[in-house]
Each structure stands twice: as structure tokens, then as C-alpha cells.
Design a protein around this motif. Structure first.
Motif, PDB file in Angstrom:
ATOM      1  N   THR A 134      27.857   3.572 -21.649  1.00 26.55           N
ATOM      2  CA  THR A 134      27.493   2.184 -22.228  1.00 26.55           C
ATOM      3  C   THR A 134      26.552   2.587 -23.362  1.00 26.55           C
ATOM      4  O   THR A 134      25.781   3.711 -23.229  1.00 26.55           O
ATOM      5  N   PRO A 135      26.156   1.542 -24.228  1.00 24.49           N
ATOM      6  CA  PRO A 135      25.260   1.516 -25.222  1.00 24.49           C
ATOM      7  C   PRO A 135      23.734   1.701 -24.637  1.00 24.49           C
ATOM      8  O   PRO A 135      23.160   2.460 -25.267  1.00 24.49           O
ATOM      9  N   GLU A 136      23.678   0.964 -23.392  1.00 23.59           N
ATOM     10  CA  GLU A 136      22.264   1.311 -23.028  1.00 23.59           C
ATOM     11  C   GLU A 136      22.044   2.541 -22.334  1.00 23.59           C
ATOM     12  O   GLU A 136      21.036   3.158 -22.652  1.00 23.59           O
ATOM     13  N   GLU A 137      23.006   3.253 -21.722  1.00 25.38           N
ATOM     14  CA  GLU A 137      22.955   4.426 -21.380  1.00 25.38           C
ATOM     15  C   GLU A 137      22.781   5.617 -22.467  1.00 25.38           C
ATOM     16  O   GLU A 137      22.079   6.483 -22.440  1.00 25.38           O
ATOM     17  N   ALA A 138      23.693   5.419 -23.821  1.00 22.76           N
ATOM     18  CA  ALA A 138      23.329   6.178 -24.897  1.00 22.76           C
ATOM     19  C   ALA A 138      22.061   6.246 -25.457  1.00 22.76           C
ATOM     20  O   ALA A 138      21.457   7.284 -25.911  1.00 22.76           O
ATOM     21  N   LEU A 139      21.497   4.879 -25.501  1.00 23.55           N
ATOM     22  CA  LEU A 139      20.131   4.913 -25.818  1.00 23.55           C
ATOM     23  C   LEU A 139      19.106   5.701 -24.971  1.00 23.55           C
ATOM     24  O   LEU A 139      18.281   6.180 -25.319  1.00 23.55           O
ATOM     25  N   LEU A 140      19.356   5.625 -23.574  1.00 21.21           N
ATOM     26  CA  LEU A 140      18.584   6.311 -22.699  1.00 21.21           C
ATOM     27  C   LEU A 140      18.639   7.843 -23.129  1.00 21.21           C
ATOM     28  O   LEU A 140      17.472   8.531 -23.060  1.00 21.21           O
ATOM     29  N   LEU A 141      19.853   8.313 -23.185  1.00 21.65           N
ATOM     30  CA  LEU A 141      20.100   9.734 -23.457  1.00 21.65           C
ATOM     31  C   LEU A 141      19.500  10.196 -24.782  1.00 21.65           C
ATOM     32  O   LEU A 141      18.848  11.162 -24.937  1.00 21.65           O
ATOM     33  N   TYR A 142      19.338   9.138 -25.817  1.00 23.42           N
ATOM     34  CA  TYR A 142      19.005   9.579 -27.243  1.00 23.42           C
ATOM     35  C   TYR A 142      17.341   9.705 -27.049  1.00 23.42           C
ATOM     36  O   TYR A 142      16.797  10.554 -27.706  1.00 23.42           O
ATOM     37  N   ARG A 168      29.012  12.485 -29.749  1.00 25.50           N
ATOM     38  CA  ARG A 168      29.944  13.113 -29.235  1.00 25.50           C
ATOM     39  C   ARG A 168      30.277  12.648 -27.879  1.00 25.50           C
ATOM     40  O   ARG A 168      31.301  12.327 -27.500  1.00 25.50           O
ATOM     41  N   LEU A 169      29.375  12.411 -27.044  1.00 27.48           N
ATOM     42  CA  LEU A 169      29.418  11.695 -25.755  1.00 27.48           C
ATOM     43  C   LEU A 169      30.061  10.376 -25.658  1.00 27.48           C
ATOM     44  O   LEU A 169      30.966   9.842 -24.911  1.00 27.48           O
ATOM     45  N   PHE A 170      29.307   9.619 -26.947  1.00 25.18           N
ATOM     46  CA  PHE A 170      29.675   8.119 -26.954  1.00 25.18           C
ATOM     47  C   PHE A 170      30.938   7.734 -27.401  1.00 25.18           C
ATOM     48  O   PHE A 170      31.708   7.106 -26.935  1.00 25.18           O
ATOM     49  N   PHE A 171      31.364   8.567 -28.367  1.00 28.77           N
ATOM     50  CA  PHE A 171      32.993   8.361 -28.968  1.00 28.77           C
ATOM     51  C   PHE A 171      34.013   9.031 -28.166  1.00 28.77           C
ATOM     52  O   PHE A 171      34.530   9.970 -28.795  1.00 28.77           O
ATOM     53  N   GLU A 172      34.271   8.539 -26.940  1.00 23.95           N
ATOM     54  CA  GLU A 172      35.258   9.480 -26.390  1.00 23.95           C
ATOM     55  C   GLU A 172      36.489   9.045 -26.854  1.00 23.95           C
ATOM     56  O   GLU A 172      37.631   9.981 -26.871  1.00 23.95           O
ATOM     57  N   THR A 173      36.816   8.144 -27.940  1.00 19.49           N
ATOM     58  CA  THR A 173      38.243   7.882 -28.548  1.00 19.49           C
ATOM     59  C   THR A 173      38.263   8.252 -29.898  1.00 19.49           C
ATOM     60  O   THR A 173      39.243   7.835 -30.602  1.00 19.49           O
ATOM     61  N   VAL A 174      37.047   9.064 -30.668  1.00 20.56           N
ATOM     62  CA  VAL A 174      37.176   9.273 -31.930  1.00 20.56           C
ATOM     63  C   VAL A 174      37.177  10.837 -31.702  1.00 20.56           C
ATOM     64  O   VAL A 174      36.548  11.543 -31.358  1.00 20.56           O
ATOM     65  N   ILE A 176      21.926   3.133 -32.248  1.00 20.15           N
ATOM     66  CA  ILE A 176      22.921   3.116 -31.087  1.00 20.15           C
ATOM     67  C   ILE A 176      23.750   2.056 -31.173  1.00 20.15           C
ATOM     68  O   ILE A 176      25.131   1.984 -30.910  1.00 20.15           O
ATOM     69  N   GLU A 177      23.307   0.821 -31.795  1.00 18.46           N
ATOM     70  CA  GLU A 177      24.021  -0.220 -32.166  1.00 18.46           C
ATOM     71  C   GLU A 177      25.012  -0.082 -33.179  1.00 18.46           C
ATOM     72  O   GLU A 177      26.134  -0.622 -33.182  1.00 18.46           O
ATOM     73  N   HIS A 178      24.642   0.653 -34.195  1.00 13.84           N
ATOM     74  CA  HIS A 178      25.690   1.130 -35.169  1.00 13.84           C
ATOM     75  C   HIS A 178      26.850   1.865 -34.556  1.00 13.84           C
ATOM     76  O   HIS A 178      28.236   1.718 -34.921  1.00 13.84           O
ATOM     77  N   LEU A 179      26.736   2.908 -33.562  1.00 12.39           N
ATOM     78  CA  LEU A 179      27.801   3.406 -32.950  1.00 12.39           C
ATOM     79  C   LEU A 179      28.515   2.452 -31.936  1.00 12.39           C
ATOM     80  O   LEU A 179      29.745   2.794 -32.160  1.00 12.39           O
ATOM     81  N   ARG A 180      27.983   1.476 -31.266  1.00  8.44           N
ATOM     82  CA  ARG A 180      28.477   0.443 -30.763  1.00  8.44           C
ATOM     83  C   ARG A 180      29.422  -0.279 -31.315  1.00  8.44           C
ATOM     84  O   ARG A 180      30.584  -0.635 -30.978  1.00  8.44           O
ATOM     85  N   MET A 181      29.289  -0.609 -32.465  1.00 11.58           N
ATOM     86  CA  MET A 181      29.804  -1.491 -33.482  1.00 11.58           C
ATOM     87  C   MET A 181      31.189  -0.854 -33.995  1.00 11.58           C
ATOM     88  O   MET A 181      32.299  -1.278 -33.954  1.00 11.58           O
ATOM     89  N   ILE A 182      30.901   0.485 -34.279  1.00 11.20           N
ATOM     90  CA  ILE A 182      32.390   1.203 -34.385  1.00 11.20           C
ATOM     91  C   ILE A 182      33.240   1.515 -33.430  1.00 11.20           C
ATOM     92  O   ILE A 182      34.219   1.298 -33.500  1.00 11.20           O
TER      93      ILE A 182
END
Length: 396
Positions: free
Chosen positions: A21-29, A280-286, A230-236
Motif C-alpha cells: 500500500t502507499p502507507e507501507e511504501a512510505l514506511l519502507l522509504y 520497484r517494490l511498489f510498481f508490480e504492474t510496471v 509516494i503519492e506521486h507513485l500512487r497516482m501513477i
């Protein structure tokens, strides 16, 4: 195991191809240990590309005009209408530069420029069709949503019609240009006259539905927060979930020279590498992740190959926009291949669609054309360097 079981679980899920999730991505970042983060991201790369190949491209970024009405604060390339340093290249000059690119093995051209107040859909139809007629082998991976919005407004047509017409004229793929930062607050701060991030994505989605794929980009380091990155990534990713039209994601760093932001903020190397890994972890569809050694430097570009990156971008025979803001990093074909090989990866030349044109399994397979050097910057020359041939540039 890291100090946090929660972070361990997220890293493992991401490494296995699961959604975070975006929240998890922010925690990792912000909190994940650097080496564990990189290891998880590289696990994604290894699973996707078990042959250990890292790709590169040969292309040329050709600017048709530097006249622009948008006046983005981070841009050192544009000139306002009627400015004494403004220029527009005739079609003949653009075709000459395309010819040079073809001679050096380029498979792609990026035709990009400012938002000229007089250039509507008709201008781009003529430009793209002229290039396709003269050099049908070149892929036109060009412009961006901002230019499409601008040309549709100038010509008084819908976005769907503008996209359909430039596609018919020869546009093969849309560049991720103009994304910068998509969330509202940082976007208004650096580009107040530009369309919103939602509108930028709307154009991409319309293009994807017409069969025109694209790349997605992100410019780091203009004062945005970690959460906004991270919000930028979420929007994409939300658009990608609907269209699957983004082939790759390309984050790059703000360059501080000759623009109105005056280098007040910049992303650090660590911030950049962490963002690459999280992406790379967040964009599993890119499918692909590209490093920007042009803005971060060759050493950081090579490090990114251990953070999930599978593409090192291009030997860009000409580049003016980022160069005019201070990007000074250059390379040649042999050096770029060496960067990939010394990172324990197998280099391969690709095309725009990531089809592999030549795999260099051993050094004996490497190309030897010493003329393929990035990059000639013509922006400092009167009239945008019209009539100047690509020089042999000493990469050192």
C-alpha cells in the motif's frame, strides 16, 4: 530479520511480487534498512529478468523550439515568446539531426520543445509525418501530456481527437515529460501555469486507451515531502491498474543551475536510491525501472542496478533541457556497457518497446563505434545549434 517485523513482512511481500500500500511504501522509504530495501527490490528484478540482462538504448533528443508560455520555475531551457534568444528549428534541420542519429545506430528520437503559442495539432502532424516519411525505421517517442493539452487548446479540438491525429501522423509512444511532481502542492509551487497532476494522468489514460503506450517519470528534489513522493507513485499506479500503458518508470533529480528555483533544494543520493528501490517494490504492474545516470552521475547509476533497476537508459546523442540546468554527466557506448558488465549484469541494446536488439554476452560481443557518445548540447549555441553536426566528444 530487521528490527521491525512489520517492515520485514512488507519487504518480503514486495519481493515476492505482492502489492504494498502507499502507507507501507512510505514506511519502507523512511524506515527500512537500506541494504534490506535494496535486496528486496533486486529480488523483484531477478524474478522478472532471471537472465540477468540490463538494457540500454541509443537515441537523440531533438528540440524543435525553446519558446514556451508555461514558465516552469525549474526549467532553464525555455524562453518566453518574443525573447531574443528564442528559436524554432525548421523541419529540414530536424530531419538532418534525425539522419545523424540513424547513422550512429539510434532507433528512437524524442522530439520535444516548449509550449509555443502558435503550435497546434497541425504543426505536430506535419512534424511527425515528415520524420516518418524520411526515416520510417525511427520510433517517435516524443512530447508529453502537457504538449498534447496545449496543442488541443490551440487548435480547439478534443484531447481524443488530438491524440488520434498525432498517432495517425506517426507518434509511436508518449514520453513521460512534464510529470515533475504530480501531487497538487509541490506541482503548484514549481509549475503554477501547468496542468494539474490529475489532468496529466488523464491525457496518459486517454492515449493508452487509443493504443499509444508511454513512460512515467518523476523529478525529485524541489521541496516535496517524502509523503508527496509516494503519492506521486500512487497516482501513477492507479492509472496503470486501469490501462497497463506505462512501460517503465524513470525517476530523476532536479538540476539546480540557471532556473528560478536557484538550487534551493535537491535530493540526496540516498534519497534517490531509496526511491528507486521502493518504486520497484511498489510498481508490480510496471515492467521496467530505468536509472537516470544523466542527472545522478554514472556511479549512482551503477549503484541503482543493485536496487531493482533493469535499464540504464540511453546514450542520448543530444540533450538540451536537463543539460541547460546543469547536468554534466556524459558517457560513451563502451563506458555504459562497462558500467553494466562491472555490476555483474549482461548488457543488451534494446528498442523503445524493450525488445532486445543485441545481447553482449561477452566483451567480444561489444560494439566498437567510438562515435556513439552522449551528449552534444546545442542550447548554448545561437539559434539552438542549427546546422551544427554532432561532434566527437571526449567523455572525460
Amino acid at each position: 530479520m530487521t528490527v521491525s517485523r512489520e517492515i520485514d513482512d512488507i519487504l518480503q511481500r514486495g519481493a515476492d511480487g505482492g502489492r504494498i500500500t502507499p502507507e507501507e511504501a512510505l514506511l519502507l522509504y523512511t524506515e527500512a534498512p537500506f541494504h534490506a530495501l535494496g535486496e528486496a527490490a533486486d529480488a523483484v528484478r531477478r524474478r522478472r529478468y532471471p537472465d540477468n540482462i540490463v538494457t540500454y538504448l541509443i537515441d537523440r533528443n531533438i528540440n524543435y523550439t525553446n519558446v514556451c508560455v508555461t514558465a516552469c520555475k525549474f526549467c532553464a531551457f525555455y524562453r518566453a515568446p518574443k525573447h531574443s534568444e528564442g528559436w524554432t528549428h525548421p523541419t529540414e534541420e530536424i530531419l538532418r539531426r534525425c539522419g545523424e542519429a540513424v547513422e550512429l545506430g539510434a532507433t528512437q528520437v524524442m522530439l520535444q520543445g516548449g509550449h509555443h503559442p502558435d503550435y497546434g495539432v497541425e504543426y505536430y502532424e506535419e512534424l511527425f509525418s515528415s520524420v516518418k516519411q524520411a526515416y520510417p525505421q525511427l520510433v517517435i517517442h516524443s512530447i508529453g501530456p502537457s504538449e498534447i493539452l496545449h496543442m488541443a487548446k490551440v487548435s480547439g479540438v478534443s484531447l481524443d481527437e488530438a491524440i488520434a491525429r498525432i498517432k495517425a501522423a506517426g507518434l509511436d509512444s508518449i514520453a513521460g515529460a512534464g510529470a515533475e511532481m504530480l501531487p497538487a502542492r509541490p506541482r503548484r509551487a514549481i509549475a503554477p501555469l501547468k496542468e494539474s497532476g490529475e489532468r496529466w494522468l488523464e491525457v496518459m489514460e486517454l492515449a493508452h486507451r487509443q493504443g499509444v503506450e508511454s513512460t512515467a517519470t518523476m523529478m525529485m528534489g524541489t521541496g516535496e515531502t517524502h509523503a508527496e513522493r509516494i503519492e506521486h507513485l500512487r497516482m501513477i499506479r492507479d492509472v496503470q491498474d486501469r490501462t497497463r500503458g506505462f512501460r517503465s518508470f524513470i525517476p530523476w533529480t532536479y538540476q539546480p543551475e540557471n532556473n528560478h528555483l536557484k538550487g534551493r533544494t535537491q535530493a540526496t543520493t540516498l534519497e534517490y536510491l531509496r526511491l528507486v528501490a521502493v518504486a520497484r517494490l511498489f510498481f508490480e504492474t510496471v515492467p521496467h525501472l530505468q536509472a537516470s545516470w544523466l542527472t545522478t552521475g554514472k556511479d549512482v547509476g551503477q549503484l541503482s542496478l543493485h536496487m531493482g533497476v533493469d535499464d540504464l537508459g540511453s546514450i542520448m546523442l543530444e540533450e538540451n533541457v536537463i543539460s541547460s540546468a546543469g547536468a554534466r554527466h556524459r558517457s560513451n557506448l563502451q563506458e555504459l556497457i562497462g558500467m553494466i558488465r562491472s555490476a555483474d549484469r549482461i548488457p543488451a541494446q534494446r528498442d523503445t518497446l524493450y525488445n532486445r536488439l543485441a545481447v553482449h554476452h561477452t566483451p567480444a560481443d561489444d560494439p566498437t563505434d567510438e562515435r556513439v557518445v552522449s551528449h552534444f548540447s546545442s542550447i548554448a549555441l545561437p539559434g539552438g545549434g542549427a546546422g551544427r553536426s554532432l561532434p566527437l566528444v571526449d567523455v572525460n
